[in-house]
Design a protein around this motif. Structure first.
Motif, PDB file in Angstrom:
ATOM      1  N   ARG A  28       0.866  -1.185   0.000  1.00 18.00           N
ATOM      2  CA  ARG A  28       0.000   0.000   0.000  1.00 18.00           C
ATOM      3  C   ARG A  28       0.895   1.226   0.000  1.00 18.00           C
ATOM      4  NH1 ARG A  28      -5.303   0.916   1.336  1.00 18.00           N
ATOM      5  NH2 ARG A  28      -5.515  -1.240   2.009  1.00 18.00           N
ATOM      6  N   GLU A  29       0.653   2.146  -0.910  1.00 13.78           N
ATOM      7  CA  GLU A  29       1.454   3.352  -0.996  1.00 13.78           C
ATOM      8  C   GLU A  29       1.312   4.180   0.274  1.00 13.78           C
ATOM      9  OE1 GLU A  29       3.553   4.033  -3.345  1.00 13.78           O
ATOM     10  OE2 GLU A  29       3.023   2.237  -4.497  1.00 13.78           O
ATOM     11  N   GLU A  31       1.057   7.271   0.598  1.00 17.48           N
ATOM     12  CA  GLU A  31       0.042   8.304   0.484  1.00 17.48           C
ATOM     13  C   GLU A  31      -1.363   7.783   0.760  1.00 17.48           C
ATOM     14  OE1 GLU A  31       2.280   7.635  -1.737  1.00 17.48           O
ATOM     15  OE2 GLU A  31       3.563   9.421  -1.919  1.00 17.48           O
ATOM     16  N   GLN A  32      -1.509   6.448   0.770  1.00 19.67           N
ATOM     17  CA  GLN A  32      -2.821   5.838   1.016  1.00 19.67           C
ATOM     18  C   GLN A  32      -2.983   5.395   2.465  1.00 19.67           C
ATOM     19  OE1 GLN A  32      -2.786   2.683  -1.886  1.00 19.67           O
ATOM     20  NE2 GLN A  32      -3.529   4.018  -3.523  1.00 19.67           N
ATOM     21  N   ARG A  33      -2.061   5.823   3.308  1.00 20.16           N
ATOM     22  CA  ARG A  33      -2.136   5.481   4.717  1.00 20.16           C
ATOM     23  C   ARG A  33      -2.193   6.749   5.556  1.00 20.16           C
ATOM     24  NH1 ARG A  33       2.369   0.685   5.647  1.00 20.16           N
ATOM     25  NH2 ARG A  33       0.976  -1.086   5.291  1.00 20.16           N
ATOM     26  N   ALA A  34      -2.963   6.680   6.645  1.00 18.63           N
ATOM     27  CA  ALA A  34      -2.987   7.769   7.614  1.00 18.63           C
ATOM     28  C   ALA A  34      -1.997   7.396   8.714  1.00 18.63           C
ATOM     29  CB  ALA A  34      -4.382   7.953   8.181  1.00 18.63           C
ATOM     30  N   THR A  35      -0.756   7.876   8.595  1.00 14.08           N
ATOM     31  CA  THR A  35       0.325   7.501   9.502  1.00 14.08           C
ATOM     32  C   THR A  35       0.258   8.339  10.774  1.00 14.08           C
ATOM     33  OG1 THR A  35       1.744   6.890   7.645  1.00 14.08           O
ATOM     34  CG2 THR A  35       2.808   7.282   9.765  1.00 14.08           C
ATOM     35  N   GLN A 114     -11.295   6.333  12.574  1.00 11.57           N
ATOM     36  CA  GLN A 114     -11.298   5.881  11.181  1.00 11.57           C
ATOM     37  C   GLN A 114     -12.506   6.401  10.422  1.00 11.57           C
ATOM     38  OE1 GLN A 114      -8.716   3.459   9.453  1.00 11.57           O
ATOM     39  NE2 GLN A 114      -9.693   5.046   8.218  1.00 11.57           N
ATOM     40  N   ILE A 117     -11.371   9.644   8.913  1.00 10.57           N
ATOM     41  CA  ILE A 117     -10.180   9.638   8.074  1.00 10.57           C
ATOM     42  C   ILE A 117     -10.425   8.739   6.870  1.00 10.57           C
ATOM     43  CG2 ILE A 117      -7.695   9.192   8.006  1.00 10.57           C
ATOM     44  CD1 ILE A 117      -8.454  11.408   9.913  1.00 10.57           C
ATOM     45  N   ALA A 118     -10.138   9.259   5.667  1.00 10.03           N
ATOM     46  CA  ALA A 118     -10.404   8.489   4.458  1.00 10.03           C
ATOM     47  C   ALA A 118      -9.442   7.312   4.302  1.00 10.03           C
ATOM     48  CB  ALA A 118     -10.318   9.408   3.235  1.00 10.03           C
ATOM     49  N   ASP A 119      -8.161   7.519   4.617  1.00 11.69           N
ATOM     50  CA  ASP A 119      -7.166   6.466   4.430  1.00 11.69           C
ATOM     51  C   ASP A 119      -7.097   5.545   5.639  1.00 11.69           C
ATOM     52  OD1 ASP A 119      -6.397   7.516   1.935  1.00 11.69           O
ATOM     53  OD2 ASP A 119      -5.097   8.985   2.920  1.00 11.69           O
ATOM     54  N   GLU A 120      -6.540   4.362   5.431  1.00 10.62           N
ATOM     55  CA  GLU A 120      -6.409   3.383   6.514  1.00 10.62           C
ATOM     56  C   GLU A 120      -5.404   3.875   7.555  1.00 10.62           C
ATOM     57  OE1 GLU A 120      -5.032  -1.274   7.237  1.00 10.62           O
ATOM     58  OE2 GLU A 120      -4.979  -0.378   5.224  1.00 10.62           O
TER      59      GLU A 120
END
Length: 405
Positions: A28-29, A31-35, A114, A117-120
């Motif tokens: 998973r990129e 940018e696709q994660r909510a770190t 969650q 927040i849009a990303d995982e």
């Protein structure tokens, strides 16, 4: 015939290697994660139930945990905005997003987060957990299960107790670092490297927490003004509940009591024959702890040897030349350090908080005594409260300053 066998081997080898060439199928990129970089945990205020997203349950449908609801505030890294140095110039975009949610547990609150927040959500880069003093006093056991079960959370993350609401640490903006969580985590690591605080990462705290003969401790932070963060002492626990804190100067005494080798803390000491004082700094220390039974009762002897130096004098005109002057400074430093360590042991005894781990010495060296007298952790705390002890401190000053030679 041999050529057909060769072709068959190539085909078999190709079929065998195909599954190994599939790549990272579950990648998973970033940018696709909510770190999440940091989490602050506070007691939820009035109206918390109205703020709840009700993801894990419907209100009034099932039994919910008896503990009060908590509020978690998180710092989420914004991809491409984490700087490599301090902020230069105004008008730059914030590198993190700060979001607050409520829940009955951390997992419940994360589920509610969650929803916003849009990303995982990803916790693999979590650097800091801040517990407000109110939360720490009520107990941290309710958080340990989730934090230990989650494989993403690294055991090297820092965990601290805050005098203020933990959420404030998610918003504070230090001048030296634009990302507060990174600044705080690096501050804790630097204090350890400089010999001003013992290791306090979350894995160490859990290890001590699981011990039968030692209670936990954590850094105690305080915000000065809007941008300055100060380590204001050491929070000590009885079981999973915070029961007190030390003064900043007592951190050095605690480190002497647990045998930390690095020095780093100075003590004002009277200069013999003058009305002046000198600042004597501990450079190194060596500690020996001896457990014994006196008339069947536990006794601890703590012997500390310091190597120090004169780092500053009140008046530059005062000279420290004579050997007797150095010896007198050493005795003055030793007496002050001995009194400070003895007072700290007495303070933790009153709170029944064995942060020094003296119980582990008796558990290891006197197993029969431990087996007969200590069945629970509370049994040892009651023994520790009345534990007799002696503290001996010896100091050697290696450097008094070039001008005094």
């Amino acid at each position: 015939m041999s050529q057909n066998k060769y072709k068959a081997k190539r085909i078999f080898l190709l079929i065998f290697l195909v599954p190994l060439l599939t790549g990272c199928w579950d990648s998973r990129e970033i940018e696709q994660r909510a770190t999440i970089l940091a989490i602050g945990i506070d007691k939820a205020g009035p109206g918390a139930e109205e703020r709840e997203a009700e993801v894990s349950h419907g209100r009034g449908e099932i039994s919910i945990p008896e503990e009060d609801m908590i509020e978690i505030t998180v710092q989420i890294a914004i991809p491409g905005r984490i700087p490599l140095g301090p902020q230069v110039g105004a008008g730059e975009k914030k590198p993190v997003l700060v979001v607050s949610v409520v829940g009955h547990t951390i997992e419940d609150a994360i589920y509610n987060l969650q929803q916003e927040i849009a990303d995982e959500i990803f916790l693999g880069h979590l650097r800091l957990i801040v517990l407000s003093e109110g939360v720490a006093k009520e107990g941290v056991q309710r958080f340990n299960d989730y934090l230990r079960r989650n494989p993403e959370i690294r055991r090297t993350a820092s965990i601290v107790v805050s005098k203020e609401k933990a959420s404030k640490y998610m918003e504070v903006s230090p001048e030296l670092e634009r990302v507060p969580s990174l600044y705080l985590a690096e501050m804790v690591e630097s204090l350890v490297d400089l010999g001003k605080f013992p290791e306090s990462f979350i894995g160490k705290f859990w290890s001590v927490f699981s011990s039968k003969g030692q209670d936990g401790y954590l850094p105690y932070f305080h915000i000065k003004g809007n941008k300055t963060i100060q380590i204001n002492g050491l929070a000590y626990f009885q079981g999973d509940k915070m029961v007190g804190k030390t003064r900043p100067q007592e951190i050095g005494s605690f480190m002497a009591g647990i045998g930390a080798e690095k020095g780093g803390y100075p003590i004002f000491t009277d200069i013999p024959g003058n009305k002046e004082i000198a600042l004597v700094q501990a450079v190194k220390r060596k500690t020996r702890i001896k457990a014994s039974l006196k008339n069947g009762n536990p006794h601890i002897l703590v012997k500390v040897r310091y190597e120090g130096k004169v780092s500053e004098k009140e008046s530059p005109n005062v000279k420290i030349k004579k050997e007797e002057d150095i010896r007198a400074l050493e005795r003055g430093f030793s007496n002050t350090a001995q009194k400070s360590l003895g007072n700290l042991i007495a303070k933790t005894q009153k709170a029944k908080s064995d942060i020094f781990g003296f119980g582990e010495y008796f558990r290891g060296q006197f197993p029969e005594y431990w087996k007969q007298n200590v069945e629970t952790e509370e049994d040892w705390r009651n023994i520790y409260k009345n534990l007799s002890y002696d503290v001996e401190v010896d100091t050697y000053i290696r450097h008094s300053g070039m001008k005094d030679k």
